[in-house]
Design a protein around this motif. Structure first.
Motif, mmCIF file in Angstrom:
data_model
loop_
_atom_site.group_PDB
_atom_site.id
_atom_site.type_symbol
_atom_site.label_atom_id
_atom_site.label_comp_id
_atom_site.label_asym_id
_atom_site.label_seq_id
_atom_site.Cartn_x
_atom_site.Cartn_y
_atom_site.Cartn_z
ATOM 1 N N GLY A 1 41.178 54.954 33.248
ATOM 2 C CA GLY A 1 42.416 55.418 32.637
ATOM 3 C C GLY A 1 43.657 54.829 33.276
ATOM 4 N N GLY A 2 43.480 54.244 34.463
ATOM 5 C CA GLY A 2 44.624 53.718 35.196
ATOM 6 C C GLY A 2 44.551 52.218 35.420
ATOM 7 N N THR A 3 44.952 51.806 36.613
ATOM 8 C CA THR A 3 45.052 50.378 36.952
ATOM 9 C C THR A 3 44.143 50.058 38.126
ATOM 10 O OG1 THR A 3 47.368 50.333 36.226
ATOM 11 C CG2 THR A 3 46.623 48.531 37.639
ATOM 12 N N LEU A 4 43.398 48.958 38.006
ATOM 13 C CA LEU A 4 42.553 48.479 39.096
ATOM 14 C C LEU A 4 43.158 47.179 39.617
ATOM 15 C CD1 LEU A 4 39.949 48.855 40.744
ATOM 16 C CD2 LEU A 4 38.753 47.512 39.012
ATOM 17 N N PHE A 5 43.517 47.181 40.904
ATOM 18 C CA PHE A 5 44.140 46.015 41.522
ATOM 19 C C PHE A 5 43.126 45.328 42.425
ATOM 20 C CE2 PHE A 5 46.713 44.434 45.262
ATOM 21 C CZ PHE A 5 47.163 43.287 44.626
ATOM 22 N N LEU A 6 42.798 44.081 42.104
ATOM 23 C CA LEU A 6 41.824 43.305 42.872
ATOM 24 C C LEU A 6 42.579 42.272 43.702
ATOM 25 C CD1 LEU A 6 39.114 42.718 40.099
ATOM 26 C CD2 LEU A 6 39.306 44.609 41.720
ATOM 27 N N ASP A 7 42.711 42.556 45.003
ATOM 28 C CA ASP A 7 43.445 41.672 45.898
ATOM 29 C C ASP A 7 42.538 40.551 46.401
ATOM 30 O OD1 ASP A 7 45.547 40.707 47.334
ATOM 31 O OD2 ASP A 7 45.453 42.212 48.925
ATOM 32 N N GLU A 8 43.076 39.348 46.520
ATOM 33 C CA GLU A 8 42.333 38.163 46.966
ATOM 34 C C GLU A 8 41.066 37.959 46.118
ATOM 35 O OE1 GLU A 8 44.052 36.353 48.503
ATOM 36 O OE2 GLU A 8 45.418 37.572 49.665
ATOM 37 N N ILE A 9 41.240 37.950 44.821
ATOM 38 C CA ILE A 9 40.146 37.816 43.860
ATOM 39 C C ILE A 9 39.370 36.521 44.054
ATOM 40 C CG2 ILE A 9 41.721 36.799 42.151
ATOM 41 C CD1 ILE A 9 38.862 39.134 41.190
ATOM 42 N N GLY A 10 40.033 35.485 44.567
ATOM 43 C CA GLY A 10 39.382 34.191 44.742
ATOM 44 C C GLY A 10 38.288 34.194 45.781
ATOM 45 N N ASN A 11 38.204 35.239 46.591
ATOM 46 C CA ASN A 11 37.184 35.307 47.638
ATOM 47 C C ASN A 11 35.845 35.854 47.150
ATOM 48 O OD1 ASN A 11 38.779 34.302 49.768
ATOM 49 N ND2 ASN A 11 39.743 36.291 50.043
ATOM 50 N N LEU A 12 35.782 36.320 45.899
ATOM 51 C CA LEU A 12 34.527 36.861 45.380
ATOM 52 C C LEU A 12 33.497 35.747 45.190
ATOM 53 C CD1 LEU A 12 35.650 39.431 42.653
ATOM 54 C CD2 LEU A 12 34.788 39.917 44.951
ATOM 55 N N SER A 13 32.260 36.043 45.534
ATOM 56 C CA SER A 13 31.192 35.066 45.330
ATOM 57 C C SER A 13 30.961 34.847 43.838
ATOM 58 C CB SER A 13 29.899 35.554 45.982
ATOM 59 O OG SER A 13 29.379 36.670 45.270
#
Length: 457
Positions: free
Chosen positions: A239-251
């Motif tokens: 229902g809200g906002t999901l903030f994914l910080d440093e997304i480029g580090n995900l495998s």
């Protein structure tokens, strides 16, 4: 009475600091190594842990990781004689409350302990009231900010005003400390979802093995260590906002799972056979160019296009110097309120140091330096002796880097290690930029960093 553990192999330092804290009314123990600290932590709970970064057997960062697992409520303050903004950022991301440079000022340590204990109390109150995890983080970390006057800053706030009322996914690109999470929060607060959770995840701290559980949750017994059901952050942000910080580090593997969740708007907890519908707005942040990562094959193109409906580029502070005075004066007011001081001004001769400094830690570093300066200044204005030596002596310069000057293939007379270290320093440890300027691909750079054991964290 709060319990404090001091972990440092400098016996004299431990004795002096312990004596000071005991006089302040704290119950205090000391350990001179990682192993001794672990032994004490198994037998007693500590409210605050002060640890040196360099210990005889392991590092304070490794101790921090163990404490985060076994005693996550403890306030951890890392002390070090090696001032390094990259270490400070990593320590805070791993859960440290503060990162202090030696020689430490006892009053400064006392302030951090007092504020850390107060935050601990506030967070416990929030938990007792049963707030949603996403709301909890918003309540405990909400902060005031200032509208700077440069054209770059005005442009960013115009973008926020434009995109906030929409449901568009947003990518925020900028160096560490430039305020990317602040921008994400402002977008959330000005959106139709403002009364729903804002949940932030540091993707840089997620291993491939734990990412699925953190994003989607798990059920009890689904894997070794799953002793309870866990609510994933997608569900917490529903229902809200999901903030994914440093997304480029995900495998790459985690990127696939994330794309599926975004496309289908459904998640499935690890160990479950039941799908859960979720409705979240995604805002992501990165300190590297994701378009370049797509070209190099380290970031999925389909995921990139899903996330990149709108992009906000945040320039580093050194490229908008007219904002430095605004931020410094704003944080001066806030530091006086927090520390109960009355440091009224930053003299012009002191402001020159602020203007000429390169600010590798950007706005976050301005805040930290102002707080420290206010604490150490005895008069009604900021004093030179209260500023860090690298700022006064100009040890970190705003250097211009050109590809030809440090082309790795064209500088055979220099050792690879020297060139790589020099380029990492000049690009402020932006590995993607360093690899490009060295005329090698990023994977090759990573391999050489590992080969030569070059510290980058």
């Amino acid at each position: 009475m709060a319990r404090i553990l001091i972990v440092d192999d400098d016996v004299n330092f431990c004795i002096i600091l312990k004596s000071y804290l005991v006089k302040k009314g704290f119950e205090t123990d000391e350990a001179f190594s990682y192993q001794e600290a672990i032994r004490l932590l198994k037998g007693k709970l500590y409210d605050v842990i002060l640890t040196d970064f360099r210990l005889p057997d392991k590092t304070g960062m490794e101790l921090l990781a163990d404490i985060s697992k076994s005693n996550p409520e403890s306030v951890v303050i890392i002390m070090t004689a090696y001032a390094d903004i990259r270490l400070a950022v990593k320590a805070i991301k791993l859960g440290a409350y503060e990162f202090v440079t030696k020689p430490v000022n006892p009053d400064e340590i006392y302030m951090y302990i007092r504020n850390g204990l107060q935050k601990q109390t506030d967070d416990n109150i929030i938990l007792e009231r049963g707030f949603n995890p996403g709301r909890m983080r918003m309540q405990s970390q909400l902060f005031e900010y200032v509208y700077a006057g440069s054209k770059e800053s005005k442009s960013i706030h115009n973008y926020i005003d434009l995109v906030a009322p929409t449901e568009m996914s947003v990518i925020i690109e900028g160096e560490s400390g430039t305020g990317k999470e602040y921008i994400a929060r402002k977008i959330h607060e000005q959106s139709k979802r403002k009364n729903q959770p804002f949940v932030a995840i540091d993707c840089g701290a997620l291993s491939k093995e734990l990412a699925g559980s953190e994003f989607f949750g798990h059920i009890k017994g689904s894997f070794t260590g799953a002793v309870n059901d866990k609510t994933g952050q997608f569900e917490a942000a529903n229902g809200g906002t999901l903030f994914l910080d440093e997304i480029g580090n995900l495998s790459y593997e985690v990127q696939v799972k994330l794309l599926r969740a975004i496309q289908e708007r459904k998640i499935r907890k690890i160990g479950s056979n039941k799908d859960i519908n979720v409705n979240v707005r995604l805002i992501t942040a990165t300190n590297e160019n994701l378009a370049d990562a797509v070209k190099k094959g380290t970031f999925r193109e389909d995921l990139y296009h899903r996330l990149n409906e709108f992009a906000i580029i945040v320039p580093p502070l050194r490229e908008r110097k007219e904002d430095i005075r605004v931020f410094a004066e704003f944080f001066l007011v806030k530091a006086n309120e927090e520390l109960h001081k009355s440091v009224k001004t930053i003299p012009e001769n002191m402001m020159e140091y602020f203007i000429n400094y390169a600010w590798p830690g950007n706005i976050r570093e301005v805040k930290n330096i102002i707080r420290r300066a206010v604490l150490l200044s005895e008069g009604d204005s900021i004093e030179k002796t209260s500023l860090p030596h690298e700022m006064v002596n100009g040890l970190i310069q705003d250097e211009k880097v050109t590809p030809d000057e440090h082309d790795l293939k064209g500088q055979a007379e220099k050792t690879e290690k020297e060139i790589i270290i020099s380029m990492l320093q000049k690009t402020r440890y932006n590995k993607a930029k360093a690899a490009r300027l060295l005329n090698i691909d990023r994977k090759t750079l990573y391999n050489k960093i590992k080969l030569y054991q070059i510290p980058t964290d």
